[in-house]
Motif scaffolding. Structure first.
Motif, PDB file in Angstrom:
ATOM      1  N   ARG A 275      38.869  43.303  43.295  1.00  0.00           N
ATOM      2  CA  ARG A 275      38.949  44.239  42.160  1.00  0.00           C
ATOM      3  C   ARG A 275      40.253  45.023  42.197  1.00  0.00           C
ATOM      4  NH1 ARG A 275      33.198  44.760  43.133  1.00  0.00           N
ATOM      5  NH2 ARG A 275      33.537  46.549  44.511  1.00  0.00           N
ATOM      6  N   ASP A 276      40.708  45.363  43.398  1.00  0.00           N
ATOM      7  CA  ASP A 276      41.984  46.077  43.526  1.00  0.00           C
ATOM      8  C   ASP A 276      43.142  45.207  43.051  1.00  0.00           C
ATOM      9  OD1 ASP A 276      43.686  48.292  44.553  1.00  0.00           O
ATOM     10  OD2 ASP A 276      44.326  46.782  45.999  1.00  0.00           O
ATOM     11  N   ALA A 277      43.098  43.898  43.367  1.00  0.00           N
ATOM     12  CA  ALA A 277      44.159  42.986  42.919  1.00  0.00           C
ATOM     13  C   ALA A 277      44.190  42.896  41.390  1.00  0.00           C
ATOM     14  CB  ALA A 277      43.953  41.602  43.531  1.00  0.00           C
ATOM     15  N   VAL A 278      43.023  42.788  40.773  1.00  0.00           N
ATOM     16  CA  VAL A 278      42.967  42.711  39.313  1.00  0.00           C
ATOM     17  C   VAL A 278      43.494  43.995  38.690  1.00  0.00           C
ATOM     18  CG1 VAL A 278      41.438  42.493  37.326  1.00  0.00           C
ATOM     19  CG2 VAL A 278      41.056  41.078  39.352  1.00  0.00           C
ATOM     20  N   THR A 279      43.116  45.130  39.256  1.00  0.00           N
ATOM     21  CA  THR A 279      43.569  46.416  38.721  1.00  0.00           C
ATOM     22  C   THR A 279      45.080  46.552  38.825  1.00  0.00           C
ATOM     23  OG1 THR A 279      41.472  47.485  39.308  1.00  0.00           O
ATOM     24  CG2 THR A 279      43.371  48.918  38.980  1.00  0.00           C
ATOM     25  N   ARG A 280      45.637  46.162  39.955  1.00  0.00           N
ATOM     26  CA  ARG A 280      47.087  46.254  40.126  1.00  0.00           C
ATOM     27  C   ARG A 280      47.820  45.362  39.137  1.00  0.00           C
ATOM     28  NH1 ARG A 280      48.751  46.573  46.542  1.00  0.00           N
ATOM     29  NH2 ARG A 280      47.214  48.137  47.192  1.00  0.00           N
ATOM     30  N   ALA A 281      47.339  44.122  39.017  1.00  0.00           N
ATOM     31  CA  ALA A 281      47.997  43.187  38.101  1.00  0.00           C
ATOM     32  C   ALA A 281      47.922  43.702  36.659  1.00  0.00           C
ATOM     33  CB  ALA A 281      47.342  41.818  38.206  1.00  0.00           C
ATOM     34  N   ARG A 282      46.777  44.241  36.269  1.00  0.00           N
ATOM     35  CA  ARG A 282      46.628  44.761  34.904  1.00  0.00           C
ATOM     36  C   ARG A 282      47.564  45.951  34.667  1.00  0.00           C
ATOM     37  NH1 ARG A 282      41.419  45.056  34.706  1.00  0.00           N
ATOM     38  NH2 ARG A 282      41.161  43.092  33.562  1.00  0.00           N
ATOM     39  N   GLU A 283      47.716  46.792  35.679  1.00  0.00           N
ATOM     40  CA  GLU A 283      48.613  47.941  35.536  1.00  0.00           C
ATOM     41  C   GLU A 283      50.063  47.494  35.366  1.00  0.00           C
ATOM     42  OE1 GLU A 283      47.782  50.208  39.005  1.00  0.00           O
ATOM     43  OE2 GLU A 283      46.001  51.189  38.164  1.00  0.00           O
ATOM     44  N   TYR A 284      50.470  46.474  36.132  1.00  0.00           N
ATOM     45  CA  TYR A 284      51.827  45.954  35.979  1.00  0.00           C
ATOM     46  C   TYR A 284      52.033  45.382  34.578  1.00  0.00           C
ATOM     47  CZ  TYR A 284      52.712  46.406  41.005  1.00  0.00           C
ATOM     48  OH  TYR A 284      52.903  46.897  42.282  1.00  0.00           O
ATOM     49  N   ALA A 285      51.046  44.611  34.116  1.00  0.00           N
ATOM     50  CA  ALA A 285      51.166  44.012  32.782  1.00  0.00           C
ATOM     51  C   ALA A 285      51.229  45.084  31.706  1.00  0.00           C
ATOM     52  CB  ALA A 285      49.989  43.069  32.536  1.00  0.00           C
TER      53      ALA A 285
ATOM     54  N   PRO B  30      27.245  57.853  66.739  1.00  0.00           N
ATOM     55  CA  PRO B  30      27.860  56.566  66.357  1.00  0.00           C
ATOM     56  C   PRO B  30      29.248  56.760  65.760  1.00  0.00           C
ATOM     57  CG  PRO B  30      25.587  56.686  65.613  1.00  0.00           C
ATOM     58  CD  PRO B  30      25.945  58.062  66.079  1.00  0.00           C
ATOM     59  N   GLN B  31      30.156  55.877  66.123  1.00  0.00           N
ATOM     60  CA  GLN B  31      31.512  55.905  65.583  1.00  0.00           C
ATOM     61  C   GLN B  31      31.585  54.999  64.357  1.00  0.00           C
ATOM     62  OE1 GLN B  31      34.723  53.686  67.389  1.00  0.00           O
ATOM     63  NE2 GLN B  31      35.995  55.516  67.447  1.00  0.00           N
ATOM     64  N   ARG B  32      32.004  55.569  63.225  1.00  0.00           N
ATOM     65  CA  ARG B  32      32.126  54.773  61.997  1.00  0.00           C
ATOM     66  C   ARG B  32      33.160  53.672  62.192  1.00  0.00           C
ATOM     67  NH1 ARG B  32      29.942  56.930  57.426  1.00  0.00           N
ATOM     68  NH2 ARG B  32      31.547  56.058  56.075  1.00  0.00           N
ATOM     69  N   GLN B  33      32.865  52.517  61.606  1.00  0.00           N
ATOM     70  CA  GLN B  33      33.707  51.338  61.760  1.00  0.00           C
ATOM     71  C   GLN B  33      34.612  51.141  60.549  1.00  0.00           C
ATOM     72  OE1 GLN B  33      33.309  49.280  64.884  1.00  0.00           O
ATOM     73  NE2 GLN B  33      32.657  51.417  65.111  1.00  0.00           N
ATOM     74  N   THR B  34      35.820  50.685  60.809  1.00  0.00           N
ATOM     75  CA  THR B  34      36.778  50.405  59.738  1.00  0.00           C
ATOM     76  C   THR B  34      36.717  48.923  59.391  1.00  0.00           C
ATOM     77  OG1 THR B  34      38.257  52.161  60.493  1.00  0.00           O
ATOM     78  CG2 THR B  34      39.197  50.471  59.059  1.00  0.00           C
ATOM     79  N   VAL B  35      36.465  48.649  58.124  1.00  0.00           N
ATOM     80  CA  VAL B  35      36.417  47.264  57.632  1.00  0.00           C
ATOM     81  C   VAL B  35      37.564  47.087  56.642  1.00  0.00           C
ATOM     82  CG1 VAL B  35      35.030  45.500  56.496  1.00  0.00           C
ATOM     83  CG2 VAL B  35      33.916  47.256  57.890  1.00  0.00           C
ATOM     84  N   TYR B  36      38.388  46.100  56.879  1.00  0.00           N
ATOM     85  CA  TYR B  36      39.586  45.869  56.063  1.00  0.00           C
ATOM     86  C   TYR B  36      39.547  44.480  55.446  1.00  0.00           C
ATOM     87  CZ  TYR B  36      44.549  45.296  54.892  1.00  0.00           C
ATOM     88  OH  TYR B  36      45.729  45.046  54.250  1.00  0.00           O
ATOM     89  N   ALA B  37      39.937  44.399  54.185  1.00  0.00           N
ATOM     90  CA  ALA B  37      40.022  43.099  53.504  1.00  0.00           C
ATOM     91  C   ALA B  37      41.297  43.066  52.669  1.00  0.00           C
ATOM     92  CB  ALA B  37      38.800  42.866  52.623  1.00  0.00           C
ATOM     93  N   GLN B  38      41.845  41.870  52.521  1.00  0.00           N
ATOM     94  CA  GLN B  38      43.099  41.703  51.781  1.00  0.00           C
ATOM     95  C   GLN B  38      43.105  40.354  51.082  1.00  0.00           C
ATOM     96  OE1 GLN B  38      46.789  42.590  53.969  1.00  0.00           O
ATOM     97  NE2 GLN B  38      47.630  40.662  53.203  1.00  0.00           N
ATOM     98  N   VAL B  39      43.583  40.308  49.853  1.00  0.00           N
ATOM     99  CA  VAL B  39      43.716  39.056  49.112  1.00  0.00           C
ATOM    100  C   VAL B  39      45.071  39.036  48.417  1.00  0.00           C
ATOM    101  CG1 VAL B  39      41.243  38.744  48.722  1.00  0.00           C
ATOM    102  CG2 VAL B  39      42.606  39.997  47.039  1.00  0.00           C
ATOM    103  N   ASN B  40      45.595  37.854  48.215  1.00  0.00           N
ATOM    104  CA  ASN B  40      46.785  37.648  47.390  1.00  0.00           C
ATOM    105  C   ASN B  40      46.349  36.985  46.091  1.00  0.00           C
ATOM    106  OD1 ASN B  40      48.538  38.694  49.319  1.00  0.00           O
ATOM    107  ND2 ASN B  40      48.819  36.709  50.314  1.00  0.00           N
ATOM    108  N   ALA B  41      46.850  37.463  44.977  1.00  0.00           N
ATOM    109  CA  ALA B  41      46.443  36.925  43.682  1.00  0.00           C
ATOM    110  C   ALA B  41      47.649  36.768  42.766  1.00  0.00           C
ATOM    111  CB  ALA B  41      45.412  37.843  43.023  1.00  0.00           C
ATOM    112  N   ARG B  42      47.613  35.698  41.945  1.00  0.00           N
ATOM    113  CA  ARG B  42      48.657  35.467  40.939  1.00  0.00           C
ATOM    114  C   ARG B  42      47.989  35.270  39.585  1.00  0.00           C
ATOM    115  NH1 ARG B  42      50.640  32.940  45.574  1.00  0.00           N
ATOM    116  NH2 ARG B  42      52.764  33.571  46.126  1.00  0.00           N
ATOM    117  N   PHE B  43      48.550  35.925  38.572  1.00  0.00           N
ATOM    118  CA  PHE B  43      48.015  35.866  37.225  1.00  0.00           C
ATOM    119  C   PHE B  43      49.136  35.485  36.260  1.00  0.00           C
ATOM    120  CE2 PHE B  43      45.665  39.005  39.632  1.00  0.00           C
ATOM    121  CZ  PHE B  43      44.339  38.809  39.279  1.00  0.00           C
TER     122      PHE B  43
END
Length: 237
Positions: free
Chosen positions: A153-163, A217-230
């Motif tokens: 969703r972050d990739a789509v939002t970024r691409a839409r903002e650039y467009a 309990p120590q909160r855990q960091t979860v990271y995700a990353q995608v590359n997208a082309r539109f």
């Protein structure tokens, strides 16, 4: 009859069909799902058999204590066991001064309400060392899926903002890739530092009235990353 030659699409788009490439990221802070303790029982004696008997007794005490917590203990595994001679530092020949042994047991809990009590009781055992806890998520945790979805969703939002900044609109998704599949590795999540409980002077047996350690309990960091082309419509320059 003339054969039609198909020309591959330009890798970087064309003036009539521009492309925009973005990276989508997501970082979540979530509660851990498991806590792992590393328990090491030790024994030392002048006689090999006596040392082994003491080690067996302490190993049994640890296993029975952990099993007494039922479903709160998700996994109970025995690791390396070692019994070795300790040679005298002085004198001629290979004279054995004592025998030293240890056995390592891994305890994984999914109920953190029992963690503090079990940790205290394990540390109260004779010649038993407790390291941990190490907080973690299971490999198939829904948190990883949620992070990946947010990254898309972050990739789509970024691409839409650039467009939109160019007075254009997104037309189609050309490619969506996981950097992990291309050899790159996202940052590893942080883990709690190990704690050590217990000492050689601990009590001979587990006590029901041992002081309970409060472990948050120590909160855990979860990271995700995608590359997208539109592709997008021609910009209004």
């Amino acid at each position: 009859m003339t054969d039609e030659v198909q020309h591959p699409a330009a890798p970087y788009g064309t003036p009539g069909t521009p492309r925009v490439a973005v990276r989508g990221e997501a970082t979540l802070q979530v509660e851990p799902e498991t806590a792992t303790l590393a328990v090491t029982a030790s024994a030392r004696g002048k006689d090999r058999r006596a040392a082994l008997q003491d080690l067996t007794r302490r190993n049994t005490a640890i296993l029975e204590l952990a099993r007494g917590y039922g479903g709160a203990v998700e996994k109970l595994e025995s690791g390396a066991l070692s019994v070795s001679p300790e040679l005298a530092q002085h004198g001629r020949g290979e004279k054995v001064r004592a025998y030293f042994g240890h056995v390592r047991i891994t305890v994984v809990l999914n109920d953190f309400t029992a963690l503090g009590e079990l940790t205290s009781r394990l540390a109260d055992l004779e010649l038993t060392r407790v390291d941990g806890p190490w907080w973690a998520l299971r490999p198939g945790s829904p948190a990883h899926r949620d992070a990946r979805r947010q990254a898309v969703r972050d990739a789509v939002t970024r691409a839409r903002e650039y467009a939109e900044a160019l007075g254009a609109e997104l037309s189609a998704l050309v490619e969506l890739s996981d950097p992990g599949a291309e050899g790159a590795r996202p940052p590893a999540p942080g883990f709690a530092g190990s704690r050590m409980f217990g000492s050689p002077g601990a009590a001979p047996g587990a006590s029901d009235d041992a002081p309970v350690i409060d472990l948050e309990p120590q909160r855990q960091t979860v990271y995700a990353q995608v590359n997208a082309r539109f592709t997008m419509s021609p910009p209004a320059l």
